[in-house]
Design a protein around this motif. Structure first.
Motif, PDB file in Angstrom:
ATOM      1  N   UNK A   1      43.999  41.192  36.045  1.00 48.77           N
ATOM      2  CA  UNK A   1      43.075  40.994  37.133  1.00 48.77           C
ATOM      3  C   UNK A   1      42.689  42.490  37.884  1.00 48.77           C
ATOM      4  N   UNK A   2      41.825  42.827  38.077  1.00 53.83           N
ATOM      5  CA  UNK A   2      41.267  43.637  39.094  1.00 53.83           C
ATOM      6  C   UNK A   2      41.168  43.080  40.377  1.00 53.83           C
ATOM      7  N   UNK A   3      41.847  43.575  41.295  1.00 53.95           N
ATOM      8  CA  UNK A   3      42.221  42.886  42.473  1.00 53.95           C
ATOM      9  C   UNK A   3      41.091  43.292  43.486  1.00 53.95           C
ATOM     10  N   UNK A   4      40.992  44.594  43.665  1.00 48.74           N
ATOM     11  CA  UNK A   4      40.355  45.158  45.051  1.00 48.74           C
ATOM     12  C   UNK A   4      39.688  46.555  44.272  1.00 48.74           C
TER      13      UNK A   4
ATOM     14  N   UNK B   1      31.789  44.032  33.116  1.00 49.84           N
ATOM     15  CA  UNK B   1      31.569  43.923  31.728  1.00 49.84           C
ATOM     16  C   UNK B   1      32.731  44.154  30.658  1.00 49.84           C
ATOM     17  N   UNK B   2      33.698  44.984  31.227  1.00 45.67           N
ATOM     18  CA  UNK B   2      34.964  45.393  30.415  1.00 45.67           C
ATOM     19  C   UNK B   2      35.986  44.257  30.286  1.00 45.67           C
ATOM     20  N   UNK B   3      36.168  43.865  31.664  1.00 49.41           N
ATOM     21  CA  UNK B   3      37.561  42.894  31.787  1.00 49.41           C
ATOM     22  C   UNK B   3      37.012  41.401  32.019  1.00 49.41           C
ATOM     23  N   UNK B   4      35.627  41.088  31.963  1.00 49.58           N
ATOM     24  CA  UNK B   4      35.173  39.648  32.049  1.00 49.58           C
ATOM     25  C   UNK B   4      35.543  39.506  33.431  1.00 49.58           C
ATOM     26  N   UNK B   5      35.906  37.885  33.220  1.00 54.00           N
ATOM     27  CA  UNK B   5      36.259  37.361  34.614  1.00 54.00           C
ATOM     28  C   UNK B   5      37.665  37.908  35.418  1.00 54.00           C
ATOM     29  N   UNK B   6      38.520  38.559  34.438  1.00 59.37           N
ATOM     30  CA  UNK B   6      39.690  39.277  35.203  1.00 59.37           C
ATOM     31  C   UNK B   6      39.044  40.580  35.913  1.00 59.37           C
ATOM     32  N   UNK B   7      37.668  40.936  35.493  1.00 62.44           N
ATOM     33  CA  UNK B   7      37.173  42.182  36.318  1.00 62.44           C
ATOM     34  C   UNK B   7      36.293  41.742  37.590  1.00 62.44           C
ATOM     35  N   UNK B   8      36.301  40.387  38.088  1.00 66.62           N
ATOM     36  CA  UNK B   8      35.840  40.196  39.192  1.00 66.62           C
ATOM     37  C   UNK B   8      36.748  40.554  40.477  1.00 66.62           C
ATOM     38  N   UNK B   9      36.386  41.077  41.514  1.00 65.27           N
ATOM     39  CA  UNK B   9      37.216  41.529  42.551  1.00 65.27           C
ATOM     40  C   UNK B   9      36.684  41.452  43.796  1.00 65.27           C
ATOM     41  N   UNK B  10      37.673  41.491  44.792  1.00 61.55           N
ATOM     42  CA  UNK B  10      37.217  41.672  46.235  1.00 61.55           C
ATOM     43  C   UNK B  10      36.707  43.234  46.329  1.00 61.55           C
ATOM     44  N   UNK B  11      36.065  43.700  47.311  1.00 63.15           N
ATOM     45  CA  UNK B  11      35.388  44.992  47.228  1.00 63.15           C
ATOM     46  C   UNK B  11      35.092  45.458  48.725  1.00 63.15           C
ATOM     47  N   UNK B  12      35.144  46.507  49.069  1.00 68.42           N
ATOM     48  CA  UNK B  12      34.747  47.335  50.331  1.00 68.42           C
ATOM     49  C   UNK B  12      33.700  48.537  49.715  1.00 68.42           C
ATOM     50  N   UNK B  13      32.846  48.591  50.563  1.00 69.52           N
ATOM     51  CA  UNK B  13      31.801  49.985  50.327  1.00 69.52           C
ATOM     52  C   UNK B  13      31.480  50.509  51.732  1.00 69.52           C
TER      53      UNK B  13
END
Length: 153
Positions: free
Chosen positions: A90-93, A120-132
């Motif tokens: 998983x991409x976490x953050x 695109x690359x990791x599919x559902x595992x690429x959905x992550x929390x984020x700050x900008x």
């Protein structure tokens, strides 16, 4: 479809991690969590992609810069997992810093360049929390800097 099949379909070739520009390492792991240091935006020739969003860069240019940073992050992540990106659970953050004018408010749209590629690359595992965040300047004049946290098997 494996991560590598997706990278090939997107015509993405990963590079080896960059050399740190100061007193830090490009990644650190504790348990099953990998922390990637901030990666700055670069042009295709390896030079720093400089500029300020809202002054001399458009949102679309910033988004493209963030996508390029994502490619570099994936390359570093590959090194961190011993060459096997299929170990990424998983991409976490993702945390994104966007060099921008005080009145610029589209940092989240710039950061989509990174987030969309990770999806695109990791599919559902690429959905992550984020700050900008918008910042007044970044190292070497870069327009975007992004760091990433991932969970691995």
């Amino acid at each position: 479809m494996s991560v590598y099949d997706k990278l090939n379909a997107l015509n993405i070739t990963l590079s080896a991690p960059a050399t740190p520009a100061a007193a830090y390492v490009m990644y650190a792991q504790t348990g099953n969590t990998i922390f990637l240091s901030g990666h700055i935006s670069k042009n295709a020739d390896g030079t720093v992609n400089t500029g300020i969003l809202g002054r001399d860069k458009t949102t679309e240019q910033g988004k493209a810069a963030a996508r390029a940073v994502a490619v570099d992050l994936i390359g570093t992540l590959q090194a961190a997992v011993g060459g096997d990106l299929n170990r990424v659970k998983r991409i976490v953050k993702v945390m994104s810093l966007v060099a921008s004018t005080p009145d610029y408010t589209e940092q989240h749209l710039v950061t989509n360049g990174c987030s969309e590629l990770l999806g695109e690359v990791f599919g559902d595992a690429g959905k992550h929390a984020r700050s900008a965040f918008g910042v007044s300047s970044l190292p070497l004049g870069a327009c975007v800097e992004i760091e990433l946290i991932a969970e691995v098997a």
